[in-house]
Design an enzyme around this catalytic site. Structure first.
Site, short mmCIF file in Angstrom:
data_model
loop_
_atom_site.label_atom_id
_atom_site.label_comp_id
_atom_site.label_asym_id
_atom_site.label_seq_id
_atom_site.Cartn_x
_atom_site.Cartn_y
_atom_site.Cartn_z
N ASN A 19 -100.66 87.49 109.26
CA ASN A 19 -100.20 86.37 108.44
C ASN A 19 -99.28 85.51 109.30
O ASN A 19 -98.31 86.01 109.84
CB ASN A 19 -99.46 86.89 107.20
CG ASN A 19 -98.81 85.79 106.37
OD1 ASN A 19 -97.81 86.01 105.72
ND2 ASN A 19 -99.37 84.60 106.38
N GLY A 20 -99.61 84.22 109.40
CA GLY A 20 -98.80 83.31 110.23
C GLY A 20 -99.70 82.57 111.20
O GLY A 20 -100.90 82.81 111.25
N TYR A 69 -92.46 77.76 96.79
CA TYR A 69 -93.81 77.64 96.25
C TYR A 69 -94.71 78.84 96.49
O TYR A 69 -95.45 79.26 95.60
CB TYR A 69 -94.47 76.40 96.88
CG TYR A 69 -95.98 76.32 96.70
CD1 TYR A 69 -96.53 75.86 95.50
CD2 TYR A 69 -96.85 76.71 97.72
CE1 TYR A 69 -97.90 75.79 95.33
CE2 TYR A 69 -98.22 76.65 97.55
CZ TYR A 69 -98.75 76.19 96.36
OH TYR A 69 -100.10 76.13 96.18
N GLY A 93 -104.09 83.97 99.43
CA GLY A 93 -105.33 83.60 100.10
C GLY A 93 -106.52 83.92 99.23
O GLY A 93 -106.63 85.04 98.75
P1 AMP Z 1 -100.11 66.43 95.35
O1 AMP Z 1 -99.58 65.62 94.21
O2 AMP Z 1 -101.57 66.13 95.58
O3 AMP Z 1 -99.29 66.28 96.56
O4 AMP Z 1 -100.06 67.95 94.91
C1 AMP Z 1 -98.84 68.52 94.54
C2 AMP Z 1 -99.10 69.94 94.15
O5 AMP Z 1 -99.56 70.69 95.27
C3 AMP Z 1 -97.83 70.63 93.66
O6 AMP Z 1 -98.04 71.00 92.31
C4 AMP Z 1 -97.69 71.86 94.53
O7 AMP Z 1 -97.43 73.01 93.74
C5 AMP Z 1 -99.00 71.99 95.24
N1 AMP Z 1 -98.87 72.46 96.63
C6 AMP Z 1 -97.82 72.38 97.46
N2 AMP Z 1 -98.10 72.93 98.66
C7 AMP Z 1 -99.36 73.38 98.60
C8 AMP Z 1 -100.23 74.06 99.53
N3 AMP Z 1 -99.82 74.38 100.75
N4 AMP Z 1 -101.47 74.36 99.10
C9 AMP Z 1 -101.88 74.02 97.87
N5 AMP Z 1 -101.12 73.39 96.95
C10 AMP Z 1 -99.87 73.07 97.31
#
Ligand code: AMP
Ligand code: SF4
Length: 490
Positions: free
Chosen positions: A125-126, A267, A51
């Protein structure tokens, strides 16, 4: 019950649309250390990836709770003078990321309130999925809310409990809430740590020279040289006070199934953390290796989209024998960019974050490993950069299945219609991204990489099978009606 503003905590009086759903967070707590706030500061530093919008610490000194919260990164929020003022041997802290609508100081945590039994601080958190109904009910009975955060519902439920002991009032409150919570609660004698019965979010306990430490992830123990003891079990409540650490069960009903969030492993958690009984780095390595088994391709290089995909790309490279290269460099020193010279510089948002290494990519057949695709917009820009750097072929490999459903349990995802995998076929996504081939890891491969069985995990963003029925009272179309806000940290 009076919600206390904190020094530096200038509450914005402007109202905003109540948003109970979207926030990703990290929590950290210390009991029994003379420098509790400073230890908490370091712990939050290690949890910053969970965060980046606000940070806060409340400490307890001579029976009084006091603290500081502000919008910004831990490093910016807590300067030396602020930390020096946070005396006491018990503290809790919180880092939060939220969407635009709820990104207000009044939603920063830990929350601090004065009520009939004294002072209480809470860091959550959650996401609670029945917070709206509970809030309406509480408001109709006279409760006045200070924030638009779902966590405040828990505070009001604790305040209304007829029970005496803090742990009993918390259990009373938790029996009424549904959803995801890894929660820290502190009064002037006790630190309580609790994990929801489905176990969506991680929470672990450790020790530092006789002091107890609780944290979202074990990487926060390493920074302060604390010893990892164990994870809290789903539905377990740890009561920590002068008489030691006591394990209790909240007894809250476990809705349908287990809810360990597999996306933490893909992730969200840091790769050097041990969460859900697993080393995150090893799981990500497996994701890449199994992804190669499912979708091999002839190529010259494997590159990650740094940093979250590094381990998966290494796994793909080791398994395939295709050399690993850092073909994209990520700039780690970016904040919110307010200048967008969109007329002159195309794909500015992605360019600010990534830059291709032209010498590595020129003339090469490249496997690009990323952990997930959400909207597809960043991926498309990255592909374009790699292509412009001279790559001959681009093969996209995603170390998770297609994200086709939003998360309601604390990971920030956009509405269903904004999720590219919910509205497009694999071939349509491949064309949109302009890659030569595209493959996602299968759900079976995902669970195998994590070394578990499907019943253990929440897989809802991939499968649409939500472990806690959203029908309880949750308005699942809320996301869709809400004005679209930028949710990706790009
Ligand atoms: P996009 O191509 O715009 O869908 O972005 C994909 C990227 O977003 C990937 O590299 C992921 O690592 C990242 N990603 C996935 N989930 C999240 C999230 N909850 N918040 C921010 N970035 C994210
Ligand atoms: Fe995690 Fe996805 Fe389940 Fe949300 S829906 S808790 S992101 S696995």
């Amino acid at each position: 019950m009076i919600s206390r503003g904190l020094e530096g905590d200038r509450v914005d009086s402007a109202t905003c649309e109540a948003d109970f759903m979207k926030h990703e967070c990290g929590v950290f707590g210390v009991f029994g250390h003379p420098e509790a706030a400073k230890i908490t500061y370091l712990g939050l530093y290690a949890l910053q990836h969970r965060g980046q919008e606000s940070a806060g610490i409340i400490s307890c000194h001579e029976g009084r709770l006091h603290g500081h919260r502000e919008m910004g990164l831990v490093y910016d929020v807590f300067k030396k003078d602020v930390l020096d003022n946070l005396a006491g041997d018990m503290a809790i802290g919180h880092v939060r990321y939220s969407t635009t609508g709820s990104s207000l100081l009044k939603n920063a945590q830990p929350l601090l309130v004065d009520y009939a039994r004294g002072a209480l601080a809470i860091a959550h958190n959650g996401n609670l999925i029945n917070a709206r109904v509970l809030r309406s009910d509480l408001e109709s009975r006279g409760s006045i809310f200070q924030s638009t955060s779902d966590s405040e519902v828990i505070v009001h439920l604790i305040a209304r409990s007829k029970k005496e002991k803090i742990e009993s009032t918390l259990i009373d409150a938790l029996r009424q809430v549904k959803g995801a919570y890894s929660l820290l609660v502190m009064d002037n004698e006790n630190l309580l740590a609790v994990r929801d019965p489905c176990g969506f979010r991680p929470l672990c306990v450790g020790m530092l020279k006789g002091a107890f430490i609780v944290a979202s992830e074990s990487c926060a123990f390493d920074i302060v040289d604390a010893k990892y003891i164990r994870e809290l079990e789903p539905g377990e409540l740890l009561l920590i006070n002068r008489s030691g650490m006591h394990s209790l069960q909240t007894g809250s009903a476990k809705a349908a199934g287990n809810g360990v969030c597999i996306f933490e492993l893909i992730y969200f958690a840091r790769p050097d953390s041990h969460v859900f009984g697993r080393d995150v780095d090893r799981v990500r390595h497996n994701l890449g290796a199994i992804l190669h088994g499912e979708a091999p391709v002839e190529a010259d290089l494997v590159i990650p989209v740094p940093d979250s995909s590094n381990a998966a790309a290494l796994g793909y490279s080791h398994e395939s024998g295709i050399p690993f290269e850092m073909g994209l460099i990520r700039n780690h020193y970016i904040g919110r960019t307010f200048i967008e010279p969109s007329q002159t510089i195309r794909d500015f948002g992605a360019k600010i974050k990534y830059n291709p290494v032209k010498t590595a990519l020129k003339g090469k057949r490249v496997v690009v490993v990323d952990d997930s695709i959400v909207r597809g917009t960043t991926s498309r820009k990255i592909v374009k950069m790699i292509r412009n750097a001279g790559a001959r072929e681009i093969h996209m490999r995603i170390s998770s299945p297609p994200i086709a459903y939003p998360c309601f349990y604390g990971i920030d995802t956009p509405t269903r219609k904004e999720l590219i995998a919910s509205t497009h076929t694999l071939e349509e996504i491949r064309k949109y991204l302009r890659v030569d081939t595209l493959h996602y890891l299968s759900q079976e491969g995902l669970v195998r990489s994590a070394g578990g069985n499907p019943d253990e995990f929440c897989l809802a963003c991939f499968s649409g099978k939500y472990p806690i029925s959203l029908a309880v009272d949750f308005d699942k179309f809320y996301h869709d009606r809400k004005q679209s806000a930028t949710t990706l940290k790009v």
